[in-house]
Design a protein around this motif. Structure first.
Motif, PDB file in Angstrom:
ATOM      1  N   ARG A   1       0.837  -1.192   0.000  1.00  0.00           N
ATOM      2  CA  ARG A   1       0.000   0.000   0.000  1.00  0.00           C
ATOM      3  C   ARG A   1       0.870   1.240   0.000  1.00  0.00           C
ATOM      4  NH1 ARG A   1      -5.076  -1.239   4.077  1.00  0.00           N
ATOM      5  NH2 ARG A   1      -6.013  -2.866   2.825  1.00  0.00           N
ATOM      6  N   THR A   2       0.404   2.244  -0.666  1.00  0.00           N
ATOM      7  CA  THR A   2       1.109   3.513  -0.713  1.00  0.00           C
ATOM      8  C   THR A   2       0.153   4.632  -0.319  1.00  0.00           C
ATOM      9  OG1 THR A   2       0.565   3.771  -3.048  1.00  0.00           O
ATOM     10  CG2 THR A   2       2.679   2.754  -2.529  1.00  0.00           C
TER      11      THR A   2
ATOM     12  N   LYS B   1       0.490   7.988  -5.754  1.00  0.00           N
ATOM     13  CA  LYS B   1       0.858   7.003  -6.766  1.00  0.00           C
ATOM     14  C   LYS B   1       0.023   5.742  -6.603  1.00  0.00           C
ATOM     15  CE  LYS B   1       4.861   4.755  -8.869  1.00  0.00           C
ATOM     16  NZ  LYS B   1       6.327   4.501  -8.770  1.00  0.00           N
ATOM     17  N   TRP B   2      -0.453   5.228  -7.733  1.00  0.00           N
ATOM     18  CA  TRP B   2      -1.256   4.005  -7.713  1.00  0.00           C
ATOM     19  C   TRP B   2      -0.872   3.194  -8.951  1.00  0.00           C
ATOM     20  CZ3 TRP B   2      -7.318   3.697  -8.163  1.00  0.00           C
ATOM     21  CH2 TRP B   2      -7.745   2.432  -7.748  1.00  0.00           C
ATOM     22  N   THR B   3      -0.237   2.058  -8.738  1.00  0.00           N
ATOM     23  CA  THR B   3       0.219   1.206  -9.832  1.00  0.00           C
ATOM     24  C   THR B   3      -0.733   0.031  -9.979  1.00  0.00           C
ATOM     25  OG1 THR B   3       2.509   1.811  -9.349  1.00  0.00           O
ATOM     26  CG2 THR B   3       2.154  -0.109 -10.755  1.00  0.00           C
ATOM     27  N   VAL B   4      -1.455  -0.024 -11.089  1.00  0.00           N
ATOM     28  CA  VAL B   4      -2.441  -1.082 -11.336  1.00  0.00           C
ATOM     29  C   VAL B   4      -2.135  -1.733 -12.684  1.00  0.00           C
ATOM     30  CG1 VAL B   4      -4.872  -1.656 -11.587  1.00  0.00           C
ATOM     31  CG2 VAL B   4      -4.187   0.163 -10.016  1.00  0.00           C
TER      32      VAL B   4
ATOM     33  N   GLN C   1      -3.902   1.295 -15.819  1.00  0.00           N
ATOM     34  CA  GLN C   1      -2.967   2.278 -15.290  1.00  0.00           C
ATOM     35  C   GLN C   1      -3.358   3.699 -15.687  1.00  0.00           C
ATOM     36  OE1 GLN C   1      -0.325   1.570 -13.104  1.00  0.00           O
ATOM     37  NE2 GLN C   1      -0.654   3.775 -12.885  1.00  0.00           N
TER      38      GLN C   1
ATOM     39  N   TYR D   1      -3.804   3.605  -1.296  1.00  0.00           N
ATOM     40  CA  TYR D   1      -3.962   2.881  -2.551  1.00  0.00           C
ATOM     41  C   TYR D   1      -3.374   1.481  -2.422  1.00  0.00           C
ATOM     42  CZ  TYR D   1      -4.939   7.526  -4.448  1.00  0.00           C
ATOM     43  OH  TYR D   1      -5.483   8.768  -4.698  1.00  0.00           O
ATOM     44  N   ASP D   2      -4.132   0.500  -2.856  1.00  0.00           N
ATOM     45  CA  ASP D   2      -3.708  -0.895  -2.808  1.00  0.00           C
ATOM     46  C   ASP D   2      -3.399  -1.337  -4.236  1.00  0.00           C
ATOM     47  OD1 ASP D   2      -3.501  -3.668  -2.679  1.00  0.00           O
ATOM     48  OD2 ASP D   2      -4.905  -3.811  -1.010  1.00  0.00           O
ATOM     49  N   ASP D   3      -2.115  -1.524  -4.539  1.00  0.00           N
ATOM     50  CA  ASP D   3      -1.714  -1.849  -5.903  1.00  0.00           C
ATOM     51  C   ASP D   3      -2.157  -3.249  -6.326  1.00  0.00           C
ATOM     52  OD1 ASP D   3      -0.513   0.583  -5.754  1.00  0.00           O
ATOM     53  OD2 ASP D   3       1.537  -0.171  -5.581  1.00  0.00           O
TER      54      ASP D   3
ATOM     55  N   ALA E   1      -6.120  -3.539  -6.604  1.00  0.00           N
ATOM     56  CA  ALA E   1      -6.704  -2.470  -7.413  1.00  0.00           C
ATOM     57  C   ALA E   1      -7.820  -1.759  -6.658  1.00  0.00           C
ATOM     58  CB  ALA E   1      -7.216  -3.002  -8.746  1.00  0.00           C
TER      59      ALA E   1
END
Length: 352
Positions: free
Chosen positions: A28-29, A33-36, A61, A80-82, A85
């Protein structure tokens, strides 16, 4: 005999195939920033929320980047949970979740964005959801023009006479609510004060009267001014329930003070004494953990410092430059509104 899987577990997002799996460690961040790469597949028989959108021809993304940018622009913060999602965001005391799904059928391939309210104001949630859903579709939200409402007024003398009676009564009502022991009554009083100082909900004359009450040290309604100072200065309470109400009251108090400073054209030197100025700077120093409260405090400082040179000098002596620089860095990373106001404050302080 082995117990069959329930329908709930069959269509669960975490266990879409109904097979027991080991818990996945999530990365988690916080913030920007959110990397999906690969969102979960939409489960069979899944009932979507009404606040959802179907997005075609865009990668997960690209959609995630739009959500993060929009969230920063409207002052949302969250987690955010990468891997899953998912995102959990909050603004103005309202918390809500976002989930991305993929549909892999050849004829219906798309990404589905779903939002749901966890707690807080439904009005705030739907306002935010409207902006985020539109951003996912790469559509610009345009506000509907307000209709001009024509009011029938009596003579100016009668109108002024009624206002001279109404304004003090309104302040007396707010004072009575703030003096009660129940936290929900105090919250109602602070919410009322926020509305009375806002030109969106009150007349210009009412806003002017309420602003003078908040900013005049020798006002006949000193209880309200002292309540504002006390609520802003106290960050934490022992009771979890009281803390929940207190957080909402702090936001209302900062909003009311910001409205009042924005409504006046000049302020006395004692309108913001050293104690209040110190509290606003302290709030600004907590920008990383409480960016929304820091944004409201920065608005108060911006309006006040622009009107008073002695206040600027006092702020500089109290270390305002370093505090504002720190909040500017946090703001430009996670909160565009805070970053923009911090830039304005630095320009004002450079003039002193």
């Amino acid at each position: 005999m082995k117990r069959p899987a329930s329908l709930a577990s069959t269509i669960s997002i975490d266990n879409a195939e109904g097979i027991a799996t080991q818990p996945v460690k999530r990365r988690r961040t916080i913030g920007n920033k959110w990397t999906v790469f690969d969102p979960p597949t939409l489960p069979y028989l899944y009932l979507k929320e009404k606040t959802s959108a179907v997005v075609l021809n865009d990668s997960p993304q690209e959609i995630a980047n739009r959500i993060v940018a929009t969230a920063k622009g409207i002052n949302c913060i969250g987690e955010y949970d990468d891997v899953r999602a998912q995102a959990t965001l909050s603004v103005n005391g309202a918390e809500f979740g976002i989930q991305l799904f993929k549909v892999t059928e050849k004829t219906n391939a798309c990404i589905i964005v779903e939002m749901h309210r966890i707690h807080g104001s439904p009005i705030i949630f739907h306002t935010v959801a409207r902006n985020i859903i539109a951003a996912c579709k790469n559509v610009t939200v345009t506000d509907k023009p307000r209709k001009n409402i024509r009011r029938t007024l009596d003579s100016r003398e009668d109108n002024l006479a009624r206002e001279s009676e109404l304004f003090p009564r309104s302040m007396e009502t707010v004072t009575g609510l703030l003096q009660k022991d129940r936290v929900d009554a105090k919250l109602l009083g602070m919410e009322s004060l926020q509305l009375l100082t806002s030109p969106r909900s009150s007349s210009d004359a009412m806003v002017s009267f309420a602003s003078d009450v908040l900013l005049t040290a020798d006002s006949s309604f000193m209880t309200i001014r002292m309540a504002i100072i006390t609520i802003i200065s106290k960050r934490y309470l022992e009771s979890e329930l009281e803390q929940k109400y207190h957080n909402k009251m702090r936001i209302c108090a900062l909003n009311a003070l910001s409205n009042a400073l924005d409504a006046v054209t000049s302020i006395e030197e004692d309108s913001l004494d050293n104690n209040m100025l110190s509290q606003l700077l302290t709030e600004l120093s907590h920008a990383e953990s409480s960016p929304h409260e820091a944004y409201l405090a920065s608005k108060c400082l911006k309006f006040a410092l622009a009107m008073s040179i002695p206040l600027r000098d006092r702020a500089v002596q109290m270390g305002a430059l370093n505090t504002v620089m720190q909040s500017k860095r946090v703001g430009h990373q996670t909160n565009h509104l805070l970053g923009s106001v911090a830039d304005d404050i630095l320009q004002i302080l450079e003039k002193s």
